[in-house]
Design a protein around this motif. Structure first.
Motif, PDB file in Angstrom:
ATOM      1  N   GLY A 115       0.785  -1.229   0.000  1.00  0.00           N
ATOM      2  CA  GLY A 115       0.000   0.000   0.000  1.00  0.00           C
ATOM      3  C   GLY A 115       0.817   1.281   0.000  1.00  0.00           C
ATOM      4  N   LEU A 116       2.038   1.227  -0.568  1.00  0.00           N
ATOM      5  CA  LEU A 116       2.921   2.394  -0.507  1.00  0.00           C
ATOM      6  C   LEU A 116       2.947   3.202  -1.795  1.00  0.00           C
ATOM      7  N   GLY A 117       2.257   2.734  -2.821  1.00  0.00           N
ATOM      8  CA  GLY A 117       2.241   3.490  -4.063  1.00  0.00           C
ATOM      9  C   GLY A 117       1.701   2.670  -5.219  1.00  0.00           C
ATOM     10  N   GLU A 118       1.794   3.277  -6.400  1.00  0.00           N
ATOM     11  CA  GLU A 118       1.346   2.620  -7.626  1.00  0.00           C
ATOM     12  C   GLU A 118       2.508   2.480  -8.609  1.00  0.00           C
ATOM     13  N   TYR A 119       2.303   1.641  -9.595  1.00  0.00           N
ATOM     14  CA  TYR A 119       3.299   1.386 -10.632  1.00  0.00           C
ATOM     15  C   TYR A 119       3.156   2.422 -11.747  1.00  0.00           C
ATOM     16  N   GLY A 120       4.294   3.009 -12.172  1.00  0.00           N
ATOM     17  CA  GLY A 120       4.267   4.029 -13.206  1.00  0.00           C
ATOM     18  C   GLY A 120       4.795   3.553 -14.547  1.00  0.00           C
TER      19      GLY A 120
END
Length: 262
Positions: free
Chosen positions: A120-125
């Motif tokens: 839950g620390l971020g999304e894939y770019g």
């Protein structure tokens, strides 16, 4: 629940900017360690009782990131790794002192980005990196494997996929065109990447060859990313809200107009 809260608090006190927990997913764990010295692979010996990973986000220096690619810009990567190692080893020792197993890890043992997404620390770019809501992509990731019972976090979405679909600044800026401009696909460009996972995949071989030729770090895709901002400033916090809304094209226009990442 109380233990999870205390572990996260300890990690933050030790210097982590963000902390998350995920259950150990075997898909992301490496089967072998490869020695460049002996040119041989040794089977990975992660203990079977390890059940969780604690993911640690260490922000890198924003001002230094603006000098990338340069030796000076490379120093922010080195400092990021050094800080990550200190926090991860200290947290692992803290957990060991509680009577549980804990192993600190940076880029070894398992893939950090998918685990950080699960935590839950971020999304894939599009640039193949973790985009965090607090620091953008300008981060290092460390992890601590443990058998300490913890409550995992859930993945989050805050609009990165939609924004990256519109934005191609990293792909346009990449000197060797290693970043895909096309839509996500399950077929990677070569042997060095996962198959059967639908995503934007960086051509790691082209990317790494360029790194070696420069003799210093390349993080141009971090520098030019509209999410790479100093979020201590209110207008940048407003910008990320625009990026994660139907007004994302306005944010991208402003990003270009104000010469961010130039």
């Amino acid at each position: 629940e109380e233990t999870t809260h205390r572990i996260k608090k300890a990690a933050e006190m030790l210097g982590a900017g963000m902390v998350g927990v995920c259950e150990l997913d075997e898909r992301w764990v490496y089967s072998h360690n490869f020695s460049r010295k002996t040119q041989k692979a040794k089977k990975l010996d992660l203990p079977k009782n390890i059940s969780h990973a604690i993911l640690l986000i260490l922000p890198m220096d924003y001002e230094l990131s603006k000098t990338i690619p340069s030796a000076l810009g490379g120093s922010t990567t080195g400092l990021g790794y050094a800080s990550s190692l200190n926090v991860a080893t200290a947290l692992a020792q803290f957990i060991t002192n509680l009577g549980y197993e804990a192993m600190a890890s940076l880029n070894d043992t398992a893939q950090s980005i998918p685990m950080a997404i699960q935590a839950g620390l971020g999304e894939y770019g599009r640039n193949g990196l973790l985009i965090t809501p607090k620091y953008g992509p300008n981060v290092r990731i460390a992890k601590v494997f443990t058998d300490l019972p913890l409550i995992p976090n859930q993945p989050i979405e805050f609009g990165v996929k939609q924004f990256c679909t519109t934005c191609r600044k990293c792909a346009d800026a990449c000197p060797v065109k290693a970043i895909a401009k096309e839509a996500p696909t399950e077929t990677p460009p070569n042997f060095s990447s996962h198959s059967f996972i639908k995503k934007w995949t960086v051509n790691a071989e082209q990317c790494f060859k360029f790194w070696v030729g420069m003799n210093t770090d390349c993080a141009i895709c971090i520098r030019v990313c509209p999410y790479n901002k100093d979020y201590k400033k209110w207008w940048n916090r407003l910008g990320i809200q625009l990026a994660n809304s139907p007004l994302r094209k306005l944010m991208l226009w402003l990003d270009n107009k104000l010469n961010y990442g130039k």
